[in-house]
Design an enzyme around this catalytic site. Sequence first.
Site, PDB file in Angstrom:
ATOM      1  N   HIS A 108       1.796   4.475  -2.832  1.00  0.00           N
ATOM      2  CA  HIS A 108       1.905   5.925  -2.595  1.00  0.00           C
ATOM      3  C   HIS A 108       3.312   6.407  -2.976  1.00  0.00           C
ATOM      4  O   HIS A 108       3.483   7.458  -3.581  1.00  0.00           O
ATOM      5  CB  HIS A 108       1.688   6.251  -1.109  1.00  0.00           C
ATOM      6  N   GLU A 163      -4.664   7.867  -3.136  1.00  0.00           N
ATOM      7  CA  GLU A 163      -5.106   6.604  -2.538  1.00  0.00           C
ATOM      8  C   GLU A 163      -5.376   5.551  -3.618  1.00  0.00           C
ATOM      9  O   GLU A 163      -5.244   4.349  -3.367  1.00  0.00           O
ATOM     10  CB  GLU A 163      -6.347   6.862  -1.672  1.00  0.00           C
ATOM     11  N   HIS A 223       0.837  -1.207   0.000  1.00  0.00           N
ATOM     12  CA  HIS A 223       0.000   0.000   0.000  1.00  0.00           C
ATOM     13  C   HIS A 223       0.875   1.262   0.000  1.00  0.00           C
ATOM     14  O   HIS A 223       0.757   2.110  -0.886  1.00  0.00           O
ATOM     15  CB  HIS A 223      -0.913  -0.022   1.238  1.00  0.00           C
ATOM     16  N   GLU A 224       1.759   1.353   0.974  1.00  0.00           N
ATOM     17  CA  GLU A 224       2.612   2.552   1.051  1.00  0.00           C
ATOM     18  C   GLU A 224       3.542   2.621  -0.156  1.00  0.00           C
ATOM     19  O   GLU A 224       3.877   3.709  -0.638  1.00  0.00           O
ATOM     20  CB  GLU A 224       3.405   2.586   2.361  1.00  0.00           C
TER      21      GLU A 224
HETATM   22 ZN    ZN Z   1      -3.107   5.265   1.783  1.00  0.00          ZN
END
Ligand code: ZN
Length: 490
Positions: A254, A280, A250-251
Amino acid sequence: MRELKDLSGVIGLATWDQETYLPPRAVAARAGQLGTLQSIHHQRLTDPALGRLLDEARGKELSTDAQAMLRALSWERDRAVKTPAALVRALAEAQSNGVEAWREARKAKSFSRFAPALERLLALRREQADALGYEADRYDALLEAYEPGMRVARLEPVLGALKEKLVPRVKRWAEVTQRQSDPLTGRRFSGDAQWAFTLKLLEDMGFDLEAGRQDRSTHPFTGSTHPTDVRLTTRVDEEDPFSTFSSTVHEGGHGLYEQGFSPEDYGTPLAAAPSMGLHESQSRLWENCVGRHRGFWAHYHPLLSKLFPEAMAGVEPEALYRKVNRVEPSLIRVEADEVTYNLHIILRFELERKLLSGELPIAELPIEWDRRMAELLGIRPENDVQGVLQDIHWAWGELGYFPTYALGNLYAATLFRSIQEGISSLDAELERGNFRVVTEWLRARIHRPGFRLYAEDRVRAATGRGLNDADFIGYLDAKYGALYGSASAS
Ligand code: ZN
């Protein structure tokens, strides 16, 4: 523009440090340092001289890029100028009271201790929305802070349709999930090997570890000081390695966005995401569409078996795939799977709109929360910590933030649909671990263009489709229908 970016970068660095390595005795000093830097940033942004320069630029013939910079910088400046200094101070004070009251209320497991602080924050947010101005809906003025260009009138029907379609699917798929056992429960995965695996994941995704790093923190986040210095954090749990892996992916999503802006845009407002929701979408696309893909787990099965010989004994690739795609209604948003997650957001979005308008009295918030939880997910919190007090967002008075999570999920599904259509060998590429095809697709269409268009326009330019719920539902039906049966059959 460059000074403002530099100041934001240093604020980002000091904030990252606060969450990772700051010695406990330095907490107060760091808060003071950050306050000073933020006020210098505010002064620079609201400086009348900058206003004159922007006015002058507006009267000139400008390139498309210069117009986009002008729009982005004016947007940021206008919002800062329109919020009176007294309101900024009152908000800061109400926020720190809010967080304190929220912590006490959580200790006492009682919402009523937090209610007066929330009342004050709501009053100030209404005042702020009125100072900023809006056309149709007061909520729009707050949503705009995180999602420039998005409006309630556009968002609400999409989330409404999504809710109707999600509720029966969750019910059906959760029932089937419940009947399937999870062979990985109770196994321990060594923390050191987990860490090594997360770094391999980042490398395979194309995250440049020479232009960023990963550290540990209680709540995983991505901080950016510059596209050549992107700080990711994750959390390692020996009993729950899959949450470590998914938080890194997830990160990492980003982080790829932050590293992916065009070097010629560095130092300008163009080297930025157009919205939190689009940011996101990058993390959710990686975490869910790629990181919960059958090919992803088939690819990593041999490496995981080597890194965790005991924990992985007798575990087939399919068991990993099923493990990360269980549908289980839960009370806590941050633990929710990708099917139930949006219902957590829709609940918050509907409630915070009613709070802002005054239609829902604050005292009734916990009752209304629990009632809706039962309606949407079929479960009820035992206390307010498991319910209305679980997130910190309202303690900061952050209204308008929650919908960005749902926007991220919806944009991710639309982007992933186009990736699947555009790369016919995608399944095979993922199984081979060639994740770079996804990175390159996103880099060209989302990362490099930065903030030249609003989020929805950027997605439309990349895929031909704007915000919609159909791509997300189609994605779920294809995957979970195959795993747990069609949602229409009962
Ligand atoms: Zn996030």
